[in-house]
Motif scaffolding. Structure first.
Motif, PDB file in Angstrom:
ATOM      1  N   ILE A  51      41.295  33.741  44.947  1.00 26.64           N
ATOM      2  CA  ILE A  51      42.730  34.052  44.986  1.00 26.64           C
ATOM      3  C   ILE A  51      43.029  35.057  46.099  1.00 26.64           C
ATOM      4  CG2 ILE A  51      42.623  35.919  43.260  1.00 26.64           C
ATOM      5  CD1 ILE A  51      45.457  33.321  43.673  1.00 26.64           C
ATOM      6  N   ALA A  52      42.046  35.877  46.447  1.00 24.83           N
ATOM      7  CA  ALA A  52      42.261  36.875  47.507  1.00 24.83           C
ATOM      8  C   ALA A  52      42.436  36.214  48.872  1.00 24.83           C
ATOM      9  CB  ALA A  52      41.100  37.856  47.544  1.00 24.83           C
ATOM     10  N   THR A  53      41.840  35.037  49.052  1.00 27.37           N
ATOM     11  CA  THR A  53      41.991  34.331  50.327  1.00 27.37           C
ATOM     12  C   THR A  53      43.315  33.569  50.390  1.00 27.37           C
ATOM     13  OG1 THR A  53      40.966  32.246  49.618  1.00 27.37           O
ATOM     14  CG2 THR A  53      39.500  33.991  50.391  1.00 27.37           C
ATOM     15  N   GLN A  54      43.863  33.246  49.224  1.00 27.92           N
ATOM     16  CA  GLN A  54      45.064  32.416  49.167  1.00 27.92           C
ATOM     17  C   GLN A  54      46.343  33.226  49.007  1.00 27.92           C
ATOM     18  OE1 GLN A  54      43.853  30.260  45.720  1.00 27.92           O
ATOM     19  NE2 GLN A  54      42.156  29.241  46.758  1.00 27.92           N
ATOM     20  N   ASN A  55      46.240  34.366  48.334  1.00 27.82           N
ATOM     21  CA  ASN A  55      47.441  35.142  48.024  1.00 27.82           C
ATOM     22  C   ASN A  55      47.086  36.624  47.960  1.00 27.82           C
ATOM     23  OD1 ASN A  55      49.838  36.191  47.083  1.00 27.82           O
ATOM     24  ND2 ASN A  55      50.126  34.658  45.487  1.00 27.82           N
ATOM     25  N   TRP A  56      46.873  37.211  49.139  1.00 24.63           N
ATOM     26  CA  TRP A  56      46.455  38.615  49.155  1.00 24.63           C
ATOM     27  C   TRP A  56      47.539  39.563  48.685  1.00 24.63           C
ATOM     28  CZ3 TRP A  56      45.379  35.380  53.362  1.00 24.63           C
ATOM     29  CH2 TRP A  56      46.371  35.294  54.342  1.00 24.63           C
ATOM     30  N   ASP A  57      48.793  39.156  48.825  1.00 24.11           N
ATOM     31  CA  ASP A  57      49.882  39.998  48.312  1.00 24.11           C
ATOM     32  C   ASP A  57      49.803  40.112  46.790  1.00 24.11           C
ATOM     33  OD1 ASP A  57      51.024  40.707  50.734  1.00 24.11           O
ATOM     34  OD2 ASP A  57      52.319  38.948  50.794  1.00 24.11           O
ATOM     35  N   PHE A  58      49.485  39.013  46.121  1.00 17.91           N
ATOM     36  CA  PHE A  58      49.307  39.023  44.665  1.00 17.91           C
ATOM     37  C   PHE A  58      48.186  39.987  44.283  1.00 17.91           C
ATOM     38  CE2 PHE A  58      46.650  37.347  41.166  1.00 17.91           C
ATOM     39  CZ  PHE A  58      47.546  37.445  40.114  1.00 17.91           C
ATOM     40  N   VAL A  59      47.081  39.929  45.007  1.00 17.36           N
ATOM     41  CA  VAL A  59      45.940  40.792  44.718  1.00 17.36           C
ATOM     42  C   VAL A  59      46.319  42.262  44.874  1.00 17.36           C
ATOM     43  CG1 VAL A  59      43.603  41.442  45.445  1.00 17.36           C
ATOM     44  CG2 VAL A  59      44.254  39.020  45.310  1.00 17.36           C
ATOM     45  N   LYS A  60      47.058  42.575  45.927  1.00 23.84           N
ATOM     46  CA  LYS A  60      47.466  43.961  46.150  1.00 23.84           C
ATOM     47  C   LYS A  60      48.396  44.449  45.039  1.00 23.84           C
ATOM     48  CE  LYS A  60      48.571  43.279  50.585  1.00 23.84           C
ATOM     49  NZ  LYS A  60      48.984  43.605  51.984  1.00 23.84           N
ATOM     50  N   VAL A  61      49.256  43.591  44.570  1.00 22.98           N
ATOM     51  CA  VAL A  61      50.146  43.953  43.459  1.00 22.98           C
ATOM     52  C   VAL A  61      49.326  44.167  42.184  1.00 22.98           C
ATOM     53  CG1 VAL A  61      51.984  43.122  41.933  1.00 22.98           C
ATOM     54  CG2 VAL A  61      52.202  42.847  44.407  1.00 22.98           C
ATOM     55  N   MET A  62      48.377  43.285  41.919  1.00 25.28           N
ATOM     56  CA  MET A  62      47.530  43.424  40.733  1.00 25.28           C
ATOM     57  C   MET A  62      46.731  44.725  40.775  1.00 25.28           C
ATOM     58  SD  MET A  62      48.042  40.911  38.630  1.00 25.28           S
ATOM     59  CE  MET A  62      49.742  41.187  39.104  1.00 25.28           C
ATOM     60  N   ALA A  63      46.279  45.097  41.961  1.00 26.44           N
ATOM     61  CA  ALA A  63      45.475  46.319  42.112  1.00 26.44           C
ATOM     62  C   ALA A  63      46.270  47.579  41.806  1.00 26.44           C
ATOM     63  CB  ALA A  63      44.901  46.388  43.522  1.00 26.44           C
ATOM     64  N   GLU A  64      47.582  47.477  41.852  1.00 27.99           N
ATOM     65  CA  GLU A  64      48.419  48.621  41.500  1.00 27.99           C
ATOM     66  C   GLU A  64      48.399  48.893  39.997  1.00 27.99           C
ATOM     67  OE1 GLU A  64      50.017  50.663  43.476  1.00 27.99           O
ATOM     68  OE2 GLU A  64      49.787  49.618  45.390  1.00 27.99           O
ATOM     69  N   SER A  65      48.120  47.860  39.208  1.00 23.23           N
ATOM     70  CA  SER A  65      48.180  47.981  37.745  1.00 23.23           C
ATOM     71  C   SER A  65      46.843  47.832  37.040  1.00 23.23           C
ATOM     72  CB  SER A  65      49.138  46.918  37.178  1.00 23.23           C
ATOM     73  OG  SER A  65      50.437  47.074  37.702  1.00 23.23           O
ATOM     74  N   TYR A  66      45.873  47.215  37.707  1.00 20.90           N
ATOM     75  CA  TYR A  66      44.585  46.929  37.070  1.00 20.90           C
ATOM     76  C   TYR A  66      43.433  47.350  38.000  1.00 20.90           C
ATOM     77  CZ  TYR A  66      47.624  43.735  34.405  1.00 20.90           C
ATOM     78  OH  TYR A  66      48.630  43.201  33.647  1.00 20.90           O
ATOM     79  N   PRO A  67      42.236  47.610  37.430  1.00 22.74           N
ATOM     80  CA  PRO A  67      41.073  47.895  38.269  1.00 22.74           C
ATOM     81  C   PRO A  67      40.577  46.614  38.945  1.00 22.74           C
ATOM     82  CG  PRO A  67      40.462  47.909  35.945  1.00 22.74           C
ATOM     83  CD  PRO A  67      41.940  47.744  35.985  1.00 22.74           C
ATOM     84  N   VAL A  68      40.752  46.526  40.242  1.00 23.08           N
ATOM     85  CA  VAL A  68      40.470  45.303  40.984  1.00 23.08           C
ATOM     86  C   VAL A  68      39.482  45.551  42.115  1.00 23.08           C
ATOM     87  CG1 VAL A  68      41.492  43.633  42.607  1.00 23.08           C
ATOM     88  CG2 VAL A  68      42.665  44.159  40.462  1.00 23.08           C
ATOM     89  N   ALA A  69      38.506  44.655  42.223  1.00 24.32           N
ATOM     90  CA  ALA A  69      37.623  44.591  43.384  1.00 24.32           C
ATOM     91  C   ALA A  69      37.875  43.254  44.077  1.00 24.32           C
ATOM     92  CB  ALA A  69      36.162  44.686  42.963  1.00 24.32           C
ATOM     93  N   VAL A  70      37.715  43.222  45.375  1.00 28.57           N
ATOM     94  CA  VAL A  70      37.854  41.976  46.124  1.00 28.57           C
ATOM     95  C   VAL A  70      36.475  41.516  46.574  1.00 28.57           C
ATOM     96  CG1 VAL A  70      38.704  40.945  48.272  1.00 28.57           C
ATOM     97  CG2 VAL A  70      40.217  42.368  46.888  1.00 28.57           C
ATOM     98  N   GLY A  71      36.154  40.266  46.256  1.00 26.40           N
ATOM     99  CA  GLY A  71      34.890  39.687  46.685  1.00 26.40           C
ATOM    100  C   GLY A  71      35.078  38.921  47.978  1.00 26.40           C
ATOM    101  N   ILE A  72      34.382  39.352  49.014  1.00 21.68           N
ATOM    102  CA  ILE A  72      34.429  38.638  50.291  1.00 21.68           C
ATOM    103  C   ILE A  72      33.096  37.926  50.460  1.00 21.68           C
ATOM    104  CG2 ILE A  72      34.602  38.882  52.794  1.00 21.68           C
ATOM    105  CD1 ILE A  72      36.596  41.098  52.376  1.00 21.68           C
ATOM    106  N   ASP A  73      33.140  36.627  50.236  1.00 20.26           N
ATOM    107  CA  ASP A  73      31.934  35.801  50.259  1.00 20.26           C
ATOM    108  C   ASP A  73      31.958  34.972  51.538  1.00 20.26           C
ATOM    109  OD1 ASP A  73      31.435  36.734  47.622  1.00 20.26           O
ATOM    110  OD2 ASP A  73      32.780  35.196  46.845  1.00 20.26           O
ATOM    111  N   SER A  74      31.009  35.239  52.428  1.00 17.23           N
ATOM    112  CA  SER A  74      31.065  34.657  53.765  1.00 17.23           C
ATOM    113  C   SER A  74      29.875  33.752  54.049  1.00 17.23           C
ATOM    114  CB  SER A  74      31.122  35.788  54.801  1.00 17.23           C
ATOM    115  OG  SER A  74      31.152  35.264  56.105  1.00 17.23           O
ATOM    116  N   ARG A  75      30.173  32.604  54.649  1.00 20.66           N
ATOM    117  CA  ARG A  75      29.124  31.697  55.122  1.00 20.66           C
ATOM    118  C   ARG A  75      29.397  31.423  56.602  1.00 20.66           C
ATOM    119  NH1 ARG A  75      29.857  27.593  51.902  1.00 20.66           N
ATOM    120  NH2 ARG A  75      28.163  27.908  50.408  1.00 20.66           N
TER     121      ARG A  75
END
Length: 237
Positions: free
Chosen positions: A105-129
């Motif tokens: 979801i972080a790759t598709q909607n980073w604004d959503f993730v940033k909003v969620m991080a304001e209210s919940y404990p959030v980590a972002v997983g960056i998985d790269s190949r």
């Protein structure tokens, strides 16, 4: 500051497994997830990294009861990823006491993730190949590069960035330290190295890094390449 050690449990049908470079067909079963969680706690671990592999593929949690039991049965600070893509599931896990890892979801909607991080404990997983971010349990590869993605979260309330080089994951070939440091420098966020951890010598290199704050240890433990109890004692605050 001591390096934070995150023993890992990858969950597949309730069992602790490890994959090779993210390939679900390569899954090797090691035993009951709860037994490992309790063992990590007994060794002195403070943290636990859990990935719901079935959930990552399905797009919604599949091993919920096992994760809930682990959180309720230990005092470990748990972070959970795999198929968490809406606020309902974020809330569910955080109410259990876990930090959520948001990847696809972080790759598709980073604004959503940033909003969620304001209210919940959030980590972002960056998985790269090969420099590109992979999603949907690493099955799909996006056109987004990891550096561009992490820059979206600079100045946000995201608590942690988890950097996984998929080509090294489960291969015991060593963490991609240069790449992880570059992500950490770009974000300014607490950064956890993941993917390919090989042994004790690497811990000292990671510990000397001014940018990397934690490391996830998986296969090296399960394949007896490291004495986790000794490591946890050495790096204890």
């Amino acid at each position: 500051m001591a390096l934070d050690i995150y023993p890992a449990i990858d969950l597949k049908e309730g069992k602790a497994v490890r994959l090779f470079k993210g390939d679900m067909q390569s899954a090797k079963v090691y035993g009951e997830a709860l037994d490992f969680a309790k063992s990590f706690e007994d060794m002195g671990a403070k943290f636990l990294h859990i990935v719901d592999l079935d959930g990552a593929i399905a797009g919604n949690p599949q091993n919920l009861k096992y994760i809930e039991t682990i959180i309720a049965s230990t005092t470990l600070q748990v972070q959970v990823g795999g198929g968490i893509r809406d606020e309902e599931r974020i809330k569910l896990y955080t109410q259990m006491g876990a930090r959520v890892i948001l990847g696809s979801i972080a790759t598709q909607n980073w604004d959503f993730v940033k909003v969620m991080a304001e209210s919940y404990p959030v980590a972002v997983g960056i998985d790269s190949r090969n420099g590109k971010v992979a999603t949907q349990g690493w099955v799909e590869e996006s056109q987004l590069d990891s550096q561009s993605l992490v820059e979206k979260f600079v100045g946000s309330a995201v608590q942690a960035i988890i950097c996984t080089d998929i080509n090294r994951d489960g291969a015991l070939s060593g963490i991609n330290i240069d790449w992880t440091e570059s992500i950490a420098q770009s974000s300014g966020i607490y950064t956890i190295a993941s993917g390919g951890f090989a042994g004790v010598d690497e811990l000292h290199i990671l510990n000397e890094s001014p940018y990397i704050s934690g490391v996830i240890i998986g296969k090296a433990f399960y394949e007896d390449k490291i004495n986790l109890k000794e490591v946890l004692q050495f790096f204890r605050d």
